[in-house]
Write an enzyme that holds these catalytic residues in place. Structure first.
Site: not given
Ligand code: ADP
Ligand code: ZN
Ligand code: MG
Length: 612
Positions: A209, A212, A427
């Site tokens: 989400t 990081t 389907e």
């Molecule tokens: P988490 O740490 O919550 O598991 P990350 O921050 O590593 O997720 O997210 C992985 C990738 O997904 C990011 O590098 C980005 O490219 C994309 N991403 C995730 N959330 C967002 C957001 N809210 N806006 C834009 N990109 C996002």
């Molecule tokens: Zn089905």
């Molecule tokens: Mg992460």
């Protein structure tokens, strides 16, 4: 434990010690071949003609005895004795027919021998050691000899290059983090008033989400260094390493304040300490150290700790108390608007056709997180290139959505005519049940092209708007839709297949949730019979009721499913003509869109109305 601040002098010491040891060993080995004798003994040997040759040095004579017992030249014993001032010695040796010589003093020799015995081994060991360190360092992420040292340094980024603009759809989370940014900018403003600054914030939410990403954005916005370390990076096989890493991380960070320390996946160390007998000493020590450091450091210096986890419920309570991670920032799955914004952020650098409506894609991707959406946009771009286009079209995006939901198309799988028929009717059964009920989502697409993730075909429904609540009726109708695939098989072929297993699973789980969690059964009313654990991960339900009740719950679920199946059959039975027509069209075209589907259905229904 070896602990050093600078790696270089340690290599030097080790190399010097090894060189000295080698020279000592060489000295003793060579000495063991020599035996000291008296000068008189030497003279006796000369007289007895036991000597092969003599080397006359300034201070001693080295005597090579005659080879009596065939000893090899190498381990032949040599003798030596002091050199007396005995002028007649040369004559005596000459007469006795003994070779004698004196070594020529070579002025270069000492240098060469010094080089050979001291500098060469030293250099050799130095480079060998250096090389080993490096290659081991790469593997262990810290170097065997410096494992007490934090390798957090590796992850320091002066500027992360990420700003809040790069994070979409997490407005509330950004809002609560903005204050931290402000604090890192002007800590005085807060300290002047006497406010205590927050020490840390915990980012909580499902994987992907953007937790990081958000942490990086905070550092990027505040323009401060960003120390990041993954929780699992603390826990090593050596007890105590994790703790010393924590110590090191904090001392490094304090030197660079203001800065941000980010501990990703903190549940790896922050797991509650009780409940596991025997425990994990290493993890516990690391956690204790972390707690101690968090208490110890002075937040007015401008060090902020961010941590991320998707399992907040397993974290040790001590971590969550005020003064440690006193703020909890929820980073939840994005809503419709959020998904659209995330798609926008990621399609910034992608050339898109006018046909692209990101809003539609956002609608079709309920439940997707930022990482999924980023992945989808990229998949769409890849597909456009594969198709030989220079712009991304809406269909690329939809195909990418499906790829992520259902896997890649498996065009080369040949299905028998019979199986294709069954899949098509199955389907269309789903699609019809959906179209014939009021509270269901419209059909977007029906396909019988198999997918790599196991689906032989599927019906894609798309909501008209984002929904946050589901009514009891909606759930019941959804269950009917799920069961209508099997109902169609049953009605048309009088036979059932394994194809409905996933439908059955989903229908059952919906029905069970109605009974156990949503309070939607008359029998139990609003009793919570199950609860969800690990809300941000899989969300496995845990039973909260007795065995008897549980058996009754099962009966209730069976009831719901059976009723829904009957309803599905009834719906299809009164629409057999539409079922047949749409299915044969689908078999012919393999994929039909929602509009096509509705057209055929409407024409059949109109005809029936006219006939009536
Ligand atoms: P988490 O740490 O919550 O598991 P990350 O921050 O590593 O997720 O997210 C992985 C990738 O997904 C990011 O590098 C980005 O490219 C994309 N991403 C995730 N959330 C967002 C957001 N809210 N806006 C834009 N990109 C996002
Ligand atoms: Zn089905
Ligand atoms: Mg992460």
């Amino acid at each position: 434990m070896l602990k050093n601040k600078k790696g270089l002098p340690q290599f030097l010491t080790v190399a010097v010690i090894i060189t000295i040891l080698i020279n000592i060993v060489i000295y003793f080995v060579s000495q063991s071949n020599y035996k000291q004798i008296d000068y008189s003994e030497f003279l006796t040997m000369v007289n007895n003609k036991q000597i092969e040759s003599v080397e006359i040095d300034s201070d001693r004579l080295v005597i090579t005895p005659k080879n009596e017992d065939n000893a090899s030249a190498l381990n032949k014993k040599l003798y030596y004795t002091g050199n007396l001032d005995y002028p007649q010695l040369v004559d005596k040796l000459y007469n006795a027919d003994i070779k004698f010589t004196t070594p020529v003093k070579n002025t270069r020799l000492p240098i060469i021998s010094f080089l050979l015995s001291w500098i060469l081994p030293f250099a050799l060991f130095y480079f060998l050691g250096n090389f080993l360190m490096k290659s081991m360092g790469n593997k262990l992420g810290g170097g065997a000899m410096s494992f007490g040292k934090s390798n957090a340094k590796v992850y320091v980024e002066k500027t992360t290059g990420v700003s809040f603009k790069d994070v979409a759809g997490q407005e509330e989370a950004k809002e609560s983090l903005k204050e931290i940014v402000d604090f890192l900018h002007k800590p005085e403003r807060y300290t002047k008033i006497g406010a205590k600054l927050p020490k840390g914030a915990l980012l909580v939410g499902p994987p992907g989400t953007g937790k990081t990403l958000l942490a990086k954005a905070v550092a990027g916005e505040a323009k401060v260094p960003f120390f990041s370390l993954s929780g699992s990076g603390f826990v090593e096989m050596f007890v105590g390493v994790g703790a010393s890493r924590v110590r090191d991380l904090f001392s490094q960070a304090e030197k660079q304040a203001p800065c941000i320390i980010f501990i990703d996946e903190i549940d790896a160390i922050g797991k509650s300490r009780d409940g596991n007998i025997g425990g994990n000493d290493e993890r516990e020590q690391t956690l204790n150290q972390l707690l101690a450091e968090m208490d110890g450091f002075d937040s007015s210096k401008g060090v902020v700790i961010l941590a991320a986890t998707n399992r907040p419920e397993v974290l040790d309570k001590a971590l969550l108390r005020p003064g440690r991670f006193d703020r909890r920032v929820i980073v939840d799955k994005p809503d419709l608007k959020g998904r659209e914004n995330i798609l926008k952020v990621h399609s910034k650098n992608i050339i898109m056709d006018e046909s692209v409506k990101l809003n539609d894609i956002a609608l079709a991707t309920a439940g997707a997180v930022g990482a999924d959406l980023a992945n989808m946009v990229n998949e769409a771009a890849l597909r456009a290139v594969r198709m030989g286009r220079d712009k991304v079209k809406q269909e690329d995006l939809f195909e990418a959505v499906e790829t992520i939901i259902a896997g890649k198309e498996k065009k080369d799988r040949v299905m028998s005519e019979n199986e294709k028929n069954i899949v098509a009717f199955h389907e269309v059964g789903h699609a019809l049940a959906s179209a014939l009920q009021k509270k269901t989502q419209p059909v977007h697409k029906i396909t019988i092209v198999p997918r790599t993730m196991g689906a032989l075909g599927y019906t894609m429904q798309m909501p008209e708007e984002e929904k946050y609540l589901m009514t009891k009726e909606e759930i019941l109708e959804q269950i009917v839709v799920l069961l209508a695939g099997r109902a169609a098989e049953d009605l048309v072929f009088n036979e059932v297949t394994t194809g409905a297993s996933n439908d059955i699973e989903r229908a059952t789980s919906l029905a069970r949730q109605m009974v156990t969690m949503y309070g939607m059964s008359d029998k139990f009313g609003m009793i919570g019979l199950e609860s969800i654990q690990n809300r941000y991960l899989d969300g496995r339900p845990v039973r909260n009721c007795s065995d008897e009740i549980s058996a009754e719950v099962d009966r209730e679920v069976i009831n719901i499913i059976n009723k829904a199946y009957e309803k599905a059959k009834e719906l299809l039975k009164s629409n057999m003509e539409a079922l047949g027509k749409i299915s044969s069209h689908l078999i012919f075209k393999e994929t039909i869109m929602g509009e096509e589907f509705m057209e055929i259905l409407n024409s059949v229904q109109n005809k029936e109305l006219a006939n009536a």
